[in-house]
Design a protein around this motif. Structure first.
Motif, PDB file in Angstrom:
ATOM      1  N   MET A 370      42.548  37.706  22.121  1.00  0.00           N
ATOM      2  CA  MET A 370      44.009  37.768  22.153  1.00  0.00           C
ATOM      3  C   MET A 370      44.517  38.068  23.559  1.00  0.00           C
ATOM      4  SD  MET A 370      45.554  39.430  18.668  1.00  0.00           S
ATOM      5  CE  MET A 370      44.707  40.984  18.764  1.00  0.00           C
ATOM      6  N   CYS A 371      43.838  38.997  24.234  1.00  0.00           N
ATOM      7  CA  CYS A 371      44.241  39.335  25.604  1.00  0.00           C
ATOM      8  C   CYS A 371      44.076  38.130  26.521  1.00  0.00           C
ATOM      9  CB  CYS A 371      43.408  40.502  26.130  1.00  0.00           C
ATOM     10  SG  CYS A 371      43.701  42.073  25.287  1.00  0.00           S
ATOM     11  N   GLU A 372      42.951  37.424  26.371  1.00  0.00           N
ATOM     12  CA  GLU A 372      42.700  36.245  27.202  1.00  0.00           C
ATOM     13  C   GLU A 372      43.750  35.163  26.958  1.00  0.00           C
ATOM     14  OE1 GLU A 372      37.796  36.645  27.381  1.00  0.00           O
ATOM     15  OE2 GLU A 372      38.764  35.312  25.929  1.00  0.00           O
ATOM     16  N   ALA A 373      44.239  35.096  25.731  1.00  0.00           N
ATOM     17  CA  ALA A 373      45.235  34.073  25.383  1.00  0.00           C
ATOM     18  C   ALA A 373      46.646  34.487  25.786  1.00  0.00           C
ATOM     19  CB  ALA A 373      45.185  33.790  23.886  1.00  0.00           C
ATOM     20  N   GLY A 374      46.787  35.721  26.312  1.00  0.00           N
ATOM     21  CA  GLY A 374      48.093  36.179  26.757  1.00  0.00           C
ATOM     22  C   GLY A 374      49.027  36.595  25.645  1.00  0.00           C
ATOM     23  N   VAL A 375      48.474  37.019  24.497  1.00  0.00           N
ATOM     24  CA  VAL A 375      49.304  37.466  23.372  1.00  0.00           C
ATOM     25  C   VAL A 375      50.036  38.745  23.763  1.00  0.00           C
ATOM     26  CG1 VAL A 375      49.261  38.265  20.967  1.00  0.00           C
ATOM     27  CG2 VAL A 375      47.737  36.422  21.696  1.00  0.00           C
ATOM     28  N   ASN A 376      51.288  38.867  23.323  1.00  0.00           N
ATOM     29  CA  ASN A 376      52.102  40.038  23.623  1.00  0.00           C
ATOM     30  C   ASN A 376      51.400  41.321  23.203  1.00  0.00           C
ATOM     31  OD1 ASN A 376      54.245  42.148  22.629  1.00  0.00           O
ATOM     32  ND2 ASN A 376      55.318  40.856  24.113  1.00  0.00           N
ATOM     33  N   ILE A 377      51.451  42.336  24.060  1.00  0.00           N
ATOM     34  CA  ILE A 377      50.718  43.590  23.826  1.00  0.00           C
ATOM     35  C   ILE A 377      51.138  44.283  22.532  1.00  0.00           C
ATOM     36  CG2 ILE A 377      52.332  45.019  25.167  1.00  0.00           C
ATOM     37  CD1 ILE A 377      48.509  45.400  25.188  1.00  0.00           C
ATOM     38  N   LEU A 393      46.426  49.407  25.315  1.00  0.00           N
ATOM     39  CA  LEU A 393      46.590  49.171  26.745  1.00  0.00           C
ATOM     40  C   LEU A 393      45.285  49.342  27.508  1.00  0.00           C
ATOM     41  CD1 LEU A 393      50.024  50.946  27.362  1.00  0.00           C
ATOM     42  CD2 LEU A 393      49.543  48.503  27.647  1.00  0.00           C
ATOM     43  N   ASN A 394      44.455  50.304  27.082  1.00  0.00           N
ATOM     44  CA  ASN A 394      43.166  50.506  27.750  1.00  0.00           C
ATOM     45  C   ASN A 394      42.281  49.276  27.608  1.00  0.00           C
ATOM     46  OD1 ASN A 394      43.778  53.072  28.631  1.00  0.00           O
ATOM     47  ND2 ASN A 394      42.893  54.076  26.828  1.00  0.00           N
ATOM     48  N   ILE A 395      42.254  48.716  26.385  1.00  0.00           N
ATOM     49  CA  ILE A 395      41.461  47.502  26.148  1.00  0.00           C
ATOM     50  C   ILE A 395      42.047  46.347  26.948  1.00  0.00           C
ATOM     51  CG2 ILE A 395      40.656  45.841  24.418  1.00  0.00           C
ATOM     52  CD1 ILE A 395      40.935  48.123  22.336  1.00  0.00           C
ATOM     53  N   TYR A 396      43.376  46.231  26.899  1.00  0.00           N
ATOM     54  CA  TYR A 396      44.079  45.137  27.581  1.00  0.00           C
ATOM     55  C   TYR A 396      43.809  45.177  29.084  1.00  0.00           C
ATOM     56  CZ  TYR A 396      47.900  41.973  28.846  1.00  0.00           C
ATOM     57  OH  TYR A 396      48.629  40.929  29.328  1.00  0.00           O
ATOM     58  N   ALA A 397      43.838  46.398  29.645  1.00  0.00           N
ATOM     59  CA  ALA A 397      43.615  46.550  31.084  1.00  0.00           C
ATOM     60  C   ALA A 397      42.210  46.100  31.470  1.00  0.00           C
ATOM     61  CB  ALA A 397      43.833  48.006  31.498  1.00  0.00           C
ATOM     62  N   ASP A 398      41.208  46.473  30.645  1.00  0.00           N
ATOM     63  CA  ASP A 398      39.822  46.079  30.920  1.00  0.00           C
ATOM     64  C   ASP A 398      39.662  44.567  30.886  1.00  0.00           C
ATOM     65  OD1 ASP A 398      39.001  48.661  31.247  1.00  0.00           O
ATOM     66  OD2 ASP A 398      38.308  48.907  29.179  1.00  0.00           O
ATOM     67  N   LYS A 401      41.475  42.748  33.731  1.00  0.00           N
ATOM     68  CA  LYS A 401      40.764  42.983  34.990  1.00  0.00           C
ATOM     69  C   LYS A 401      39.619  41.991  35.152  1.00  0.00           C
ATOM     70  CE  LYS A 401      38.331  46.690  37.455  1.00  0.00           C
ATOM     71  NZ  LYS A 401      37.847  48.087  37.348  1.00  0.00           N
ATOM     72  N   GLU A 402      38.838  41.800  34.064  1.00  0.00           N
ATOM     73  CA  GLU A 402      37.725  40.846  34.101  1.00  0.00           C
ATOM     74  C   GLU A 402      38.237  39.418  34.258  1.00  0.00           C
ATOM     75  OE1 GLU A 402      34.399  41.408  34.130  1.00  0.00           O
ATOM     76  OE2 GLU A 402      34.997  43.507  34.381  1.00  0.00           O
ATOM     77  N   THR A 403      39.316  39.088  33.544  1.00  0.00           N
ATOM     78  CA  THR A 403      39.883  37.741  33.630  1.00  0.00           C
ATOM     79  C   THR A 403      40.376  37.461  35.043  1.00  0.00           C
ATOM     80  OG1 THR A 403      40.599  37.924  31.324  1.00  0.00           O
ATOM     81  CG2 THR A 403      41.600  36.185  32.639  1.00  0.00           C
ATOM     82  N   LYS A 404      41.022  38.464  35.644  1.00  0.00           N
ATOM     83  CA  LYS A 404      41.540  38.314  37.006  1.00  0.00           C
ATOM     84  C   LYS A 404      40.399  38.036  37.990  1.00  0.00           C
ATOM     85  CE  LYS A 404      44.760  41.234  38.018  1.00  0.00           C
ATOM     86  NZ  LYS A 404      45.395  42.509  38.423  1.00  0.00           N
ATOM     87  N   LYS A 405      39.260  38.757  37.809  1.00  0.00           N
ATOM     88  CA  LYS A 405      38.110  38.540  38.694  1.00  0.00           C
ATOM     89  C   LYS A 405      37.622  37.095  38.611  1.00  0.00           C
ATOM     90  CE  LYS A 405      35.962  43.144  38.872  1.00  0.00           C
ATOM     91  NZ  LYS A 405      34.775  43.919  38.444  1.00  0.00           N
ATOM     92  N   LYS A 406      37.513  36.598  37.371  1.00  0.00           N
ATOM     93  CA  LYS A 406      37.034  35.227  37.171  1.00  0.00           C
ATOM     94  C   LYS A 406      37.987  34.220  37.800  1.00  0.00           C
ATOM     95  CE  LYS A 406      34.554  36.288  32.893  1.00  0.00           C
ATOM     96  NZ  LYS A 406      34.537  36.135  31.419  1.00  0.00           N
ATOM     97  N   GLU A 407      39.297  34.457  37.630  1.00  0.00           N
ATOM     98  CA  GLU A 407      40.293  33.555  38.190  1.00  0.00           C
ATOM     99  C   GLU A 407      40.215  33.530  39.712  1.00  0.00           C
ATOM    100  OE1 GLU A 407      42.257  31.465  36.637  1.00  0.00           O
ATOM    101  OE2 GLU A 407      41.551  32.093  34.661  1.00  0.00           O
ATOM    102  N   PHE A 408      39.984  34.685  40.323  1.00  0.00           N
ATOM    103  CA  PHE A 408      39.916  34.739  41.782  1.00  0.00           C
ATOM    104  C   PHE A 408      38.632  34.108  42.316  1.00  0.00           C
ATOM    105  CE2 PHE A 408      43.680  37.139  41.805  1.00  0.00           C
ATOM    106  CZ  PHE A 408      44.119  37.262  43.119  1.00  0.00           C
ATOM    107  N   ILE A 409      37.553  34.146  41.499  1.00  0.00           N
ATOM    108  CA  ILE A 409      36.328  33.440  41.900  1.00  0.00           C
ATOM    109  C   ILE A 409      36.616  31.952  41.984  1.00  0.00           C
ATOM    110  CG2 ILE A 409      34.010  32.771  41.128  1.00  0.00           C
ATOM    111  CD1 ILE A 409      33.746  35.620  39.968  1.00  0.00           C
TER     112      ILE A 409
END
Length: 419
Positions: A370-377, A393-398, A401-409
């Motif tokens: 759900m977080c990867e799909a951008g579903v509302n928190i 929010l703790n799960i969402y933040a984790d 963070k991982e998704t952002k790393k992959k996108e920047f790679i």
């Protein structure tokens, strides 16, 4: 003439060394000493010591206790006795939480540390006990945390009831965590490719195909394992595509309470009010329910159990009995093993293998998708039944963070190509 044992101006009571004894003090025939007094409830009390010096130290403690309003019976009450009182008075806990509290106390505290008298327990004793649990019994920090939760509440009651001046367990767990630097492994969700491997393997496995529906439902709903195993056919609307979560099925393994012994099931209301919710049914989840119905019809399986008035459970074993977490996790371990064996036979260097995971990991996998799909928190919070959004929010933040790393790679690779 004076009455024997009464101190007068001319007749002071003395011990064998000719030392004058105070009121209430006495020397026993074997040479040891005792001090007798009457408590606030008019009960006669006494303490013993090998020497007069040791006895007078105890007298000072007794006087200090009386001045601070500490009850005399605190010197005779054990931690186990106080826990039994706490157990009778405790209210406001879910039954499974209360049972777990009793379990950890009876397993880890009662046999040894619980035999200590309340009045003799010091902070250093609690710290030593926690160190023993961590270093010698090799308990995980989460288990010691549970022990501390119970112990702290019982000792708080001892303070409230004037058995102790202060709670000797205050801050001890925090200090233990700092000194031991426990390793806490963050629960990892299955990746998208691992999830696809798992579901594809189950769908195409003759041996494990019957496990596909319940695992697919957990992956596609994020329901807790007790919520999934407790689902009844009347709780789902296949036409409307909604799942009504209004209770949870709890399994007690070798507990004894209220006359019940051994292993048994019970029905609980959701952990929090937020646990009462409706979860939309994804297409593959609906298909999983239909597969389960068809499998049971073809194999003449019917729900044969009634638990606290609840019956017609969706997920039952071949005998028509309710499923539980232990059986599911054992099945998952076998599935991981056989799935990975199959993959390795086909490719010595596979891109994907199943990691170790449990039922709860599937709830985390759903959250991650759900977080990867951008579903509302707030939608994620409602679907998971979290009463506190900080948990979501703790799960969402984790995950982000991982998704952002992959996108920047990927972005870095794009810049390199452009260069």
């Amino acid at each position: 003439m004076t009455e024997k044992g009464v101190n007068t101006k001319n007749n002071k009571r003395k011990d064998k060394n000719r030392i004058v004894l105070r009121t209430g003090e006495g020397q026993r025939p074997n040479g040891t000493y005792e001090y007798r007094w009457t408590d606030e409830e008019h009960k006669r009390r006494r303490v013993y010591a090998k020497t007069l010096e040791e006895l007078r130290e105890k007298e000072e403690e007794i006087l200090k206790d009386r001045n601070h309003g500490i009850k005399a019976e605190a010197r005779y009450k054990t931690l186990n006795e106080l826990f039994d009182v706490w157990k009778q008075l405790k209210r406001g806990l879910k039954d499974n939480t209360f049972q777990n509290y009793q379990y950890v106390y009876n397993m880890f505290v009662r046999p040894g540390f619980g035999k200590n008298r309340i009045s003799e327990i010091k902070k250093s004793d609690v710290k030593r006990f926690y160190n023993l649990l961590a270093d010698e019994r090799c308990l995980k920090v989460s288990t010691i945390d549970s022990v501390h939760t119970v112990l702290h509440q019982v000792l708080d009651m001892a303070v409230d009831d004037d058995y102790l001046r202060a709670n000797p367990s205050n801050n001890v767990l925090k200090e233990l965590k700092q000194s031991h630097v426990f390793k806490t492994e963050k629960r990892k969700a299955l990746t998208r490719s691992e999830q696809e491997l798992l579901l594809n393997y189950l769908q195409n496995s003759d041996l494990y195909k019957h496990w596909y529906p319940i695992i697919a439902v957990m992956v596609g709903t994020g329901l807790r394992v007790g919520e999934v195993t407790g689902l009844r056919w009347c709780d789902i609307d296949l036409d409307g595509g909604m799942i009504d979560v209004n209770h949870t099925l709890v399994y007690y393994n070798h507990r004894e309470t209220e006359g019940k012994k051994g292993c048994y099931f019970t029905i609980n209301t959701p952990k929090t009010e937020a646990g009462n919710r409706q979860v939309p049914m994804l297409d593959f989840v609906k298909e999983a329910f239909l597969m389960e119905r068809k499998f049971q019809e073809e194999n003449h399986i019917h729900c044969e159990t009634i638990i606290d008035g609840y019956t017609d459970f969706i997920f039952v074993n071949r005998f028509g009995k309710a499923q539980h977490q232990g059986t599911l996790n054992k099945a998952i371990r076998r599935i991981i093993r056989d799935c990975n064996d199959k993959v390795l036979l086909e490719d010595e260097n596979p891109e994907v293998l199943l990691p170790h995971f449990s039922c709860h990991s599937l709830r985390h996998a759903f959250t991650t998708r759900m977080c990867e799909a951008g579903v509302n928190i707030k939608v994620i919070q409602d679907a998971l039944g979290h009463s506190d959004i900080s948990t979501t929010l703790n799960i969402y933040a984790d995950v982000t963070k991982e998704t952002k790393k992959k996108e920047f790679i990927g972005l870095d690779e794009w810049f390199q190509k452009e260069a």
